[in-house]
Design a protein around this motif. Sequence first.
Motif, PDB file in Angstrom:
ATOM      1  N   SER A 120      56.311  -3.560  57.115  1.00 48.09           N
ATOM      2  CA  SER A 120      57.600  -3.126  58.147  1.00 48.09           C
ATOM      3  C   SER A 120      58.607  -4.243  57.935  1.00 48.09           C
ATOM      4  CB  SER A 120      56.845  -3.175  59.550  1.00 48.09           C
ATOM      5  OG  SER A 120      57.859  -2.871  60.318  1.00 48.09           O
ATOM      6  N   PRO A 121      59.955  -3.690  58.030  1.00 46.17           N
ATOM      7  CA  PRO A 121      61.165  -4.321  58.358  1.00 46.17           C
ATOM      8  C   PRO A 121      61.187  -5.202  59.405  1.00 46.17           C
ATOM      9  CG  PRO A 121      61.687  -2.308  58.311  1.00 46.17           C
ATOM     10  CD  PRO A 121      60.412  -2.363  57.850  1.00 46.17           C
ATOM     11  N   MET A 122      60.511  -5.019  60.548  1.00 43.03           N
ATOM     12  CA  MET A 122      60.408  -5.233  61.834  1.00 43.03           C
ATOM     13  C   MET A 122      60.030  -6.764  61.656  1.00 43.03           C
ATOM     14  SD  MET A 122      59.363  -2.421  64.183  1.00 43.03           S
ATOM     15  CE  MET A 122      59.824  -3.361  65.821  1.00 43.03           C
ATOM     16  N   VAL A 123      59.142  -7.127  60.849  1.00 43.18           N
ATOM     17  CA  VAL A 123      58.594  -8.634  60.885  1.00 43.18           C
ATOM     18  C   VAL A 123      59.300  -9.319  59.818  1.00 43.18           C
ATOM     19  CG1 VAL A 123      56.513  -9.712  60.219  1.00 43.18           C
ATOM     20  CG2 VAL A 123      56.109  -7.559  61.263  1.00 43.18           C
ATOM     21  N   ASN A 124      59.874 -10.654  60.233  1.00 41.92           N
ATOM     22  CA  ASN A 124      60.580 -11.339  59.241  1.00 41.92           C
ATOM     23  C   ASN A 124      59.984 -11.928  58.268  1.00 41.92           C
ATOM     24  OD1 ASN A 124      59.646 -13.876  60.031  1.00 41.92           O
ATOM     25  ND2 ASN A 124      60.634 -13.835  61.993  1.00 41.92           N
ATOM     26  N   ALA A 125      60.441 -12.462  56.937  1.00 40.93           N
ATOM     27  CA  ALA A 125      59.861 -12.529  55.862  1.00 40.93           C
ATOM     28  C   ALA A 125      58.685 -13.922  56.082  1.00 40.93           C
ATOM     29  CB  ALA A 125      60.974 -13.045  54.902  1.00 40.93           C
ATOM     30  N   GLU A 126      59.377 -14.906  56.850  1.00 39.36           N
ATOM     31  CA  GLU A 126      58.481 -16.176  56.923  1.00 39.36           C
ATOM     32  C   GLU A 126      57.243 -15.832  57.692  1.00 39.36           C
ATOM     33  OE1 GLU A 126      58.475 -20.479  59.374  1.00 39.36           O
ATOM     34  OE2 GLU A 126      60.482 -19.204  59.022  1.00 39.36           O
ATOM     35  N   THR A 127      57.468 -14.843  58.534  1.00 38.42           N
ATOM     36  CA  THR A 127      56.123 -14.444  59.635  1.00 38.42           C
ATOM     37  C   THR A 127      55.221 -13.518  58.662  1.00 38.42           C
ATOM     38  OG1 THR A 127      57.241 -14.546  61.554  1.00 38.42           O
ATOM     39  CG2 THR A 127      54.887 -13.355  61.554  1.00 38.42           C
ATOM     40  N   ARG A 128      55.632 -12.876  57.720  1.00 38.84           N
ATOM     41  CA  ARG A 128      54.914 -12.000  57.118  1.00 38.84           C
ATOM     42  C   ARG A 128      54.263 -12.804  55.815  1.00 38.84           C
ATOM     43  NH1 ARG A 128      58.806  -9.137  54.782  1.00 38.84           N
ATOM     44  NH2 ARG A 128      58.892  -7.727  56.649  1.00 38.84           N
ATOM     45  N   LYS A 129      54.835 -13.770  55.395  1.00 38.65           N
ATOM     46  CA  LYS A 129      54.349 -14.522  54.407  1.00 38.65           C
ATOM     47  C   LYS A 129      52.978 -15.311  54.842  1.00 38.65           C
ATOM     48  CE  LYS A 129      55.252 -18.184  50.989  1.00 38.65           C
ATOM     49  NZ  LYS A 129      56.324 -19.098  50.578  1.00 38.65           N
ATOM     50  N   ARG A 130      53.283 -15.712  56.213  1.00 45.34           N
ATOM     51  CA  ARG A 130      52.121 -16.733  56.901  1.00 45.34           C
ATOM     52  C   ARG A 130      50.831 -15.716  57.048  1.00 45.34           C
ATOM     53  NH1 ARG A 130      54.669 -18.060  60.918  1.00 45.34           N
ATOM     54  NH2 ARG A 130      53.748 -16.832  62.696  1.00 45.34           N
ATOM     55  N   ILE A 131      51.064 -14.347  57.476  1.00 49.85           N
ATOM     56  CA  ILE A 131      50.072 -13.289  57.898  1.00 49.85           C
ATOM     57  C   ILE A 131      49.288 -12.866  56.613  1.00 49.85           C
ATOM     58  CG2 ILE A 131      49.656 -10.995  58.630  1.00 49.85           C
ATOM     59  CD1 ILE A 131      51.849 -11.418  60.855  1.00 49.85           C
ATOM     60  N   LEU A 132      50.082 -12.799  55.588  1.00 48.55           N
ATOM     61  CA  LEU A 132      49.421 -12.201  54.332  1.00 48.55           C
ATOM     62  C   LEU A 132      48.672 -13.282  53.658  1.00 48.55           C
ATOM     63  CD1 LEU A 132      52.592 -10.441  52.498  1.00 48.55           C
ATOM     64  CD2 LEU A 132      50.587  -9.384  53.566  1.00 48.55           C
ATOM     65  N   GLU A 133      49.167 -14.707  53.837  1.00 45.45           N
ATOM     66  CA  GLU A 133      48.419 -15.957  53.410  1.00 45.45           C
ATOM     67  C   GLU A 133      47.127 -16.080  53.802  1.00 45.45           C
ATOM     68  OE1 GLU A 133      46.771 -19.042  51.166  1.00 45.45           O
ATOM     69  OE2 GLU A 133      48.388 -17.518  50.606  1.00 45.45           O
ATOM     70  N   ILE A 134      47.060 -15.742  55.442  1.00 46.55           N
ATOM     71  CA  ILE A 134      45.863 -15.846  56.081  1.00 46.55           C
ATOM     72  C   ILE A 134      45.115 -14.776  55.705  1.00 46.55           C
ATOM     73  CG2 ILE A 134      45.021 -15.650  58.680  1.00 46.55           C
ATOM     74  CD1 ILE A 134      47.502 -16.966  59.445  1.00 46.55           C
ATOM     75  N   ALA A 135      45.429 -13.628  55.489  1.00 45.93           N
ATOM     76  CA  ALA A 135      44.740 -12.405  55.356  1.00 45.93           C
ATOM     77  C   ALA A 135      44.126 -12.385  54.033  1.00 45.93           C
ATOM     78  CB  ALA A 135      45.583 -11.076  55.099  1.00 45.93           C
ATOM     79  N   ARG A 136      44.694 -13.333  53.229  1.00 40.05           N
ATOM     80  CA  ARG A 136      43.987 -13.530  51.721  1.00 40.05           C
ATOM     81  C   ARG A 136      43.068 -14.657  51.814  1.00 40.05           C
ATOM     82  NH1 ARG A 136      43.847 -17.213  48.165  1.00 40.05           N
ATOM     83  NH2 ARG A 136      45.252 -18.615  49.273  1.00 40.05           N
ATOM     84  N   GLN A 137      43.292 -15.637  52.818  1.00 35.38           N
ATOM     85  CA  GLN A 137      41.997 -16.506  52.823  1.00 35.38           C
ATOM     86  C   GLN A 137      40.928 -16.054  53.570  1.00 35.38           C
ATOM     87  OE1 GLN A 137      44.042 -19.767  55.349  1.00 35.38           O
ATOM     88  NE2 GLN A 137      45.251 -20.313  53.729  1.00 35.38           N
ATOM     89  N   LEU A 138      40.935 -15.230  54.397  1.00 36.94           N
ATOM     90  CA  LEU A 138      39.903 -14.626  54.903  1.00 36.94           C
ATOM     91  C   LEU A 138      39.329 -13.097  54.315  1.00 36.94           C
ATOM     92  CD1 LEU A 138      41.581 -14.335  58.727  1.00 36.94           C
ATOM     93  CD2 LEU A 138      39.772 -16.083  57.961  1.00 36.94           C
ATOM     94  N   ASN A 139      39.750 -13.131  53.212  1.00 30.20           N
ATOM     95  CA  ASN A 139      39.233 -12.017  52.393  1.00 30.20           C
ATOM     96  C   ASN A 139      39.478 -10.582  53.037  1.00 30.20           C
ATOM     97  OD1 ASN A 139      38.526 -10.763  49.970  1.00 30.20           O
ATOM     98  ND2 ASN A 139      36.477 -10.743  50.637  1.00 30.20           N
ATOM     99  N   TYR A 140      40.537 -10.491  53.975  1.00 30.01           N
ATOM    100  CA  TYR A 140      40.504  -9.258  54.820  1.00 30.01           C
ATOM    101  C   TYR A 140      41.092  -8.017  54.148  1.00 30.01           C
ATOM    102  CZ  TYR A 140      42.681  -6.198  58.384  1.00 30.01           C
ATOM    103  OH  TYR A 140      42.715  -4.961  59.079  1.00 30.01           O
TER     104      TYR A 140
END
Length: 343
Positions: A30-50
């Motif tokens: 969603s464009p409602m989330v800024n790029a920096e926050t989206r990157k942080r969330i995606l990285e955490i999701a990858r680490q947790l194998n979400y």
Amino acid sequence: MVIKGKATSLDIAHMAGVSQPTVSRALRGSPMVNAETRKRILEIARQLNYKVDKNASSLRCQQSGTLALLFFEDPTPDDSLINPFFHSMLGSITRACALKGYDLLVSFQQLSSDWHADFEDSNKADGLILLGYGDYLEAEQRLQRLVEQGTHFVRWGAALPGQPGVSIGCDNFQGGFDITTHLLEQGRRRIAFLGHASEHYPEFLERYRGHAQALRQAGIEPVTALQADAITTEQSGHEAANALLQRAGQFDAVFAASDLIAIGAMRALREHGLRIPQDVAVAGFDDIPIAGSAVPPLSTVQQDTKLAGAMLVDSLIALIHGQPAESHSIPVRLAIRGSSVAA
């Protein structure tokens, strides 16, 4: 943080320091989330194998059979903060939903709240009907966000080119033209306009443009001193009329951009010893219930709320089903009463 069992979006939200809906938006781009926050969330999701629960996602995408009607706060003398004109709109929208087999969820929203995001992930409703928005230029960015995030919505307001989304509204220009023409036909020549005539209030601006066109067609150039700003309240109408009486000298008619403004103006005129309509004719716009019981009864421009409710609901349902929908202006008609016609 130690995760026991399968990671969830709540776990990601906790680790990222954001809300769960923000995680949901980021994971779907969603464009409602800024790029920096989206990157942080995606990285955490990858680490947790979400992994996104596709079954749950599919359930969320199913239609609820419910439409949401969002009222926005308006200054009123009581605690409702709802423009009286919208009361009749509520009835017509409710009936239109029932005829189409939809439930209606009614919600009151403060203009300062994050209303443009509240319904995106809640799945409470399949689409939104917006009534009222305050200053249009302040609301325009939020309306554009609704478009960008793919929210199905329609709104009641001026249907003008270049506006975000689908708008259903009355023909404000024609209404302003017709009621001013009526006042001219009564022999009035110095006609004041009460209401904000700017892009911040597109409906009022269109009503003023119609008013000015009627004057010019009669060979009368609009006078800036005969216009006073007012919002849709009796108090604002009272204050605007008092300001006009102090600075503009004589005028023989008032066209108010709403009935509430007109009723406030009538009180100010009476306080100055002026008779309505003998000394000053008065006309409003909307035809709210109190207009007909004012003293004298208020001449005004009627908006077809029954047709408006049906068009708002039909347009929203079309959008929900992936069908085209366009903005429309609904014809108006005059209700001529004692405030503008001498007995």
